[in-house]
Design a protein around this motif. Structure first.
Motif, PDB file in Angstrom:
ATOM      1  N   PHE A 603      36.086  45.916  51.721  1.00  0.00           N
ATOM      2  CA  PHE A 603      36.952  46.178  50.572  1.00  0.00           C
ATOM      3  C   PHE A 603      36.169  46.120  49.271  1.00  0.00           C
ATOM      4  O   PHE A 603      35.082  45.544  49.193  1.00  0.00           O
ATOM      5  N   THR A 604      36.740  46.717  48.259  1.00  0.00           N
ATOM      6  CA  THR A 604      36.157  46.754  46.923  1.00  0.00           C
ATOM      7  C   THR A 604      36.972  45.864  45.996  1.00  0.00           C
ATOM      8  O   THR A 604      38.207  45.836  46.082  1.00  0.00           O
ATOM      9  N   ARG A 616      32.598  46.744  39.603  1.00  0.00           N
ATOM     10  CA  ARG A 616      33.039  46.752  40.996  1.00  0.00           C
ATOM     11  C   ARG A 616      32.035  46.041  41.900  1.00  0.00           C
ATOM     12  O   ARG A 616      30.832  46.051  41.642  1.00  0.00           O
ATOM     13  N   MET A 617      32.572  45.466  42.965  1.00  0.00           N
ATOM     14  CA  MET A 617      31.762  44.797  43.973  1.00  0.00           C
ATOM     15  C   MET A 617      32.322  45.181  45.331  1.00  0.00           C
ATOM     16  O   MET A 617      33.538  45.164  45.541  1.00  0.00           O
ATOM     17  N   TYR A 618      31.436  45.548  46.266  1.00  0.00           N
ATOM     18  CA  TYR A 618      31.847  45.963  47.612  1.00  0.00           C
ATOM     19  C   TYR A 618      31.502  44.862  48.594  1.00  0.00           C
ATOM     20  O   TYR A 618      30.373  44.358  48.618  1.00  0.00           O
ATOM     21  N   ALA A 640      37.076  39.017  30.806  1.00  0.00           N
ATOM     22  CA  ALA A 640      37.834  39.879  31.713  1.00  0.00           C
ATOM     23  C   ALA A 640      39.328  39.703  31.526  1.00  0.00           C
ATOM     24  O   ALA A 640      39.807  38.637  31.132  1.00  0.00           O
ATOM     25  N   GLU A 641      40.066  40.770  31.826  1.00  0.00           N
ATOM     26  CA  GLU A 641      41.526  40.717  31.807  1.00  0.00           C
ATOM     27  C   GLU A 641      42.090  40.405  33.191  1.00  0.00           C
ATOM     28  O   GLU A 641      42.945  39.548  33.350  1.00  0.00           O
ATOM     29  N   SER A 642      41.591  41.143  34.211  1.00  0.00           N
ATOM     30  CA  SER A 642      42.184  41.012  35.540  1.00  0.00           C
ATOM     31  C   SER A 642      41.179  41.377  36.624  1.00  0.00           C
ATOM     32  O   SER A 642      40.142  41.998  36.351  1.00  0.00           O
ATOM     33  N   VAL A 643      41.541  40.985  37.836  1.00  0.00           N
ATOM     34  CA  VAL A 643      40.759  41.338  39.018  1.00  0.00           C
ATOM     35  C   VAL A 643      41.701  42.005  40.015  1.00  0.00           C
ATOM     36  O   VAL A 643      42.837  41.555  40.204  1.00  0.00           O
ATOM     37  N   THR A 644      41.224  43.100  40.663  1.00  0.00           N
ATOM     38  CA  THR A 644      42.031  43.835  41.645  1.00  0.00           C
ATOM     39  C   THR A 644      41.206  44.108  42.888  1.00  0.00           C
ATOM     40  O   THR A 644      40.049  44.520  42.788  1.00  0.00           O
ATOM     41  N   ILE A 645      41.793  43.870  44.044  1.00  0.00           N
ATOM     42  CA  ILE A 645      41.156  44.298  45.282  1.00  0.00           C
ATOM     43  C   ILE A 645      41.724  45.645  45.690  1.00  0.00           C
ATOM     44  O   ILE A 645      42.890  45.945  45.458  1.00  0.00           O
ATOM     45  N   ASP A 646      40.848  46.481  46.272  1.00  0.00           N
ATOM     46  CA  ASP A 646      41.197  47.851  46.662  1.00  0.00           C
ATOM     47  C   ASP A 646      41.816  48.609  45.483  1.00  0.00           C
ATOM     48  O   ASP A 646      42.951  49.084  45.543  1.00  0.00           O
ATOM     49  N   LEU A 651      42.927  51.560  51.113  1.00  0.00           N
ATOM     50  CA  LEU A 651      43.135  50.867  52.379  1.00  0.00           C
ATOM     51  C   LEU A 651      44.628  50.787  52.709  1.00  0.00           C
ATOM     52  O   LEU A 651      45.460  50.717  51.800  1.00  0.00           O
ATOM     53  N   PRO A 652      44.965  50.739  53.982  1.00  0.00           N
ATOM     54  CA  PRO A 652      46.383  50.649  54.383  1.00  0.00           C
ATOM     55  C   PRO A 652      46.888  49.217  54.240  1.00  0.00           C
ATOM     56  O   PRO A 652      47.197  48.545  55.223  1.00  0.00           O
ATOM     57  N   ASP A 653      46.987  48.764  53.003  1.00  0.00           N
ATOM     58  CA  ASP A 653      47.342  47.380  52.703  1.00  0.00           C
ATOM     59  C   ASP A 653      48.852  47.192  52.749  1.00  0.00           C
ATOM     60  O   ASP A 653      49.606  47.917  52.094  1.00  0.00           O
ATOM     61  N   LEU A 654      49.283  46.190  53.505  1.00  0.00           N
ATOM     62  CA  LEU A 654      50.704  45.956  53.738  1.00  0.00           C
ATOM     63  C   LEU A 654      51.458  45.580  52.472  1.00  0.00           C
ATOM     64  O   LEU A 654      52.624  45.934  52.286  1.00  0.00           O
ATOM     65  N   ASN A 655      50.797  44.871  51.550  1.00  0.00           N
ATOM     66  CA  ASN A 655      51.466  44.374  50.347  1.00  0.00           C
ATOM     67  C   ASN A 655      50.526  44.476  49.149  1.00  0.00           C
ATOM     68  O   ASN A 655      49.641  43.644  48.967  1.00  0.00           O
TER      69      ASN A 655
END
Length: 664
Positions: A603-604, A616-618, A640-646, A651-655
């Motif tokens: 994931f990124t 970004r970091m992978y 920084a303001e925020s961090v987000t994965i994907d 990705l087929p993320d459920l939530n």
């Protein structure tokens, strides 16, 4: 009063304790996980070792073999009785190491009989009138060692067994099967083969029209699964020489090369036909105005015989009608090779917003697939308008008579894409439909991206995302549906509700994940092209594909095959912490991510900076080899303001609601 004050204090203490416990539970809930690393990354995914027929690297082994079937066919269509009659001479070569005491053939037309097994598959039940009597065999003979004799045969549903008086010898033994037969052409209910009315005459779509050899291979022996509908075809390769006799006013467009154009076309049409072979622009061979003109045919009575040949193919089909407009253009292939793109359609389908661009669409798709994956091998490709509405055979497509614009391009690209899977790479559709529908649906994406500078891009819905949105989101309810079958389910055992999601959509999106998220484009493309090249005109199994991709890309992908193909494992990556190290941006941001469901993915992570920048970091899939929770530091360059994965929602993320946090 004292007891009262004591109770009040106790109540307050209890409340504070419960509040603290609730807060702790809330924190812990964020890290509750159904993920068990050892389940996904357990060893010994490949339960069989490679052998001399199917090598450990996913390629054909040094002793790989397959049998061969060559056909000589002479057919006639009686338009009054809607009957096709034919003679067939099959030369069958047994290259296997086994002597064969009997042979098996496919009789697909028997699927239309009232007692056919296909009638009893849920969702396939036909109407009372939607039947034929199937194949009517007039004679069946064998010619072996120079001796011709009547065959001893038994028919079981859509299969015929020929019991030989002498075994067909291994490693090169040959036998000829001589069959004379006829059948009633099914009407609109035929689905894949039929006839229908148009303004200027009926269109006949003729497929699965001759008895074909079942495959005898090193995996199954004789593969004799009956034809039930969803599980399509598995055929041997060989050369097919076929002739079709029809009334004088009909045009026939078929798989392979028309070898007698001067006998069935006018001099003007022959000139146009030859000109189209050297033209990037579509040339009209028979115009709309000429459809109703007797002068557009070389004779005005009787019949004409159209003769075609196709080499190294597993099947042939054709369309026939007096209503056909016919146009064509050159296909430019790698290495200076050429082919011919052709379309036949009625006047109702004409126009540049419809079938007037069909030949252009077909040409563009073939040129892309040839440059990207493997060179198209056949002398021509035909797109035929009818009511089969999306069906593929080698060198010919049956597409929807009412299709227009992007829908026509998409169905054309998809159906001609089947010439790569399974016509070139000859997988077993009757057992593993995902190896043709899924692979082909995958390559469609990139054909749409490049055609005419992306005129019909992106193709991310329809064949992909049934709801028309982001495919990564659309796949989530399918994966999380407890009733959904897995990709590896037999195609005929998948109900219509899940047929598209599990045969087309999920396998295709899985390849997109492999290419764009897991392996990267270069490694994926190299391995995938090698798989195609090594298995061209051969019969790969699923394990051959899995091994080919792992070896070609240099990656153990057993976790992916296990979670995506053999199971419907869900994925939910949750961001539970994003705070400055030592309360200062200078030391970076400490991030914690929980894997909450059984699937894992690389994931990124993206940091949105207050100055508008982004970092970004992978993180590779090895992040999840041992842990359900991972904590790491992102070295930021500012506040920084925020961090987000994907961040790309790839990705087929459920939530997705737990994918972003503000930085503390």
């Amino acid at each position: 009063m004292k007891p009262k004050y004591f109770l009040t204090g106790a109540s307050l203490l209890l409340a504070l304790t419960l509040q603290a416990q609730k807060k702790d539970r809330k924190a812990n809930d964020a890290e509750v996980s159904n993920y068990i690393p050892s389940n996904l990354f357990s060893p010994a995914f490949h339960t069989e070792k490679g052998n001399e027929f199917h090598a450990v690297n996913g390629e054909p082994g040094p002793k790989y073999w397959q049998n061969r079937a060559d056909y000589l066919l002479k057919a006639n269509i009686d338009t009054a009785t809607k009957t096709l009659s034919a003679t067939e001479n099959i030369t069958y070569t047994n290259n296997s190491p086994d002597n064969l005491q009997y042979l098996w053939l496919q009789l697909d037309q028997n699927t239309y009989k009232k007692d056919a097994r296909s009638n009893f598959v849920t969702g396939n039940e036909p109407k009372a009138a939607d039947h034929t009597t199937g194949y009517q065999l007039e004679s069946v003979s064998i010619m072996q060692s120079g001796k011709t004799e009547i065959a001893n045969y038994v028919i079981t549903d859509t299969r015929m067994q020929i019991r030989l008086p002498r075994a067909l010898t291994a490693k090169g033994g040959k036998i000829s099967l001589l069959i004379k037969y006829h059948y009633t052409i099914p009407g609109a209910f035929g689905a894949r083969t039929d006839y229908t009315d148009t303004k200027n005459g009926k269109i006949y779509e003729i497929a699965q029209w001759f008895p074909r050899m079942c495959v005898y291979d090193d995996s199954q022996g004789w593969d004799t699964l009956p034809f039930l509908g969803s599980g399509e075809f598995y055929c041997e390769y060989g050369d097919i020489d076929y002739s079709v006799t029809v009334p004088w006013d009909m045009i026939v467009a078929g798989s392979g090369e028309l070898v007698n154009p001067t006998e069935v076309l006018t001099a003007k049409q022959v000139a146009r036909y030859n000109a189209a072979k050297n033209s990037d622009k579509t040339i009209m061979i028979r115009s709309a105005e000429e459809v109703t003109q007797a002068s557009s045919r070389p004779v005005n009575k009787g019949t004409l015989t159209w003769h075609f040949k196709m080499y190294n193919t597993r099947d042939v089909a054709f369309g026939a009608s007096k209503a056909f407009i016919w146009d064509a253009a050159r296909i430019n292939l790698p290495g200076g090779k050429k082919s011919l793109s052709m379309s036949v359609y009625p006047v109702e389908s004409a126009g540049n917003d419809a079938w007037g661009r069909s030949t252009e669409y077909l040409k563009g798709a073939i040129e892309h697939f040839s440059a990207k994956w493997f060179t198209y091998p056949y002398p021509c490709a035909v797109n035929e308008a009818g009511i089969a509405a999306g069906m593929e055979y080698p060198g010919i497509l049956f597409d929807g008579i009412t299709d227009k614009t992007k829908d026509l391009f998409w169905v054309t690209a998809h159906e001609i894409g089947h010439n790569w899977f399974p016509m070139i790479v000859g997988s077993n559709e009757r057992r593993f439909a995902w190896m043709d529908e899924g692979f082909n649906t995958f390559i469609d994406v990139y054909a749409s991206d490049v055609f005419n500078k992306g005129e019909y891009a992106p193709k991310r819905d329809g064949e992909y995302a049934p709801g028309g949105g982001n495919p990564a989101d659309e796949i989530v309810p399918i994966i999380s549906d407890p009733e959904a079958p897995v990709i590896m389910t037999a195609p005929d055992a998948i109900s219509e509700k899940y047929r598209h999601p599990m045969t087309y959509f999920k396998p295709a999106f899985g390849l997109i994940l492999l290419r764009e998220q897991i392996l990267g484009k270069d490694r994926f493309d190299y391995a995938f092209k090698n798989y195609i090249s090594k298995w061209a005109y051969k019969h790969p199994r699923p394990d051959d594909f899995f091994r080919s991709m792992e070896n070609g890309a240099g990656e153990d992908l057993s976790w992916f095959w296990r979670g995506w193909y053999y199971n419907n494992y869900s994925l939910d990556l949750a961001l539970t912490k994003a705070r400055y190290v030592k309360d200062s941006p200078a030391y970076g941001i400490e991030v914690t991510v929980v894997n909450k469901e059984p699937m894992a993915m690389p994931f990124t992570v993206e940091v949105k900076l207050k100055n508008g920048g982004r970092q970004r970091m992978y993180l590779p899939v090895e992040t999840w080899l041992q842990n359900k929770v991972t904590t790491f530091t992102i070295n930021t360059t500012g506040a920084a303001e925020s961090v987000t994965i994907d961040p790309d929602n790839a990705l087929p993320d459920l939530n997705r609601k737990n994918n972003t946090l503000k930085v503390d």
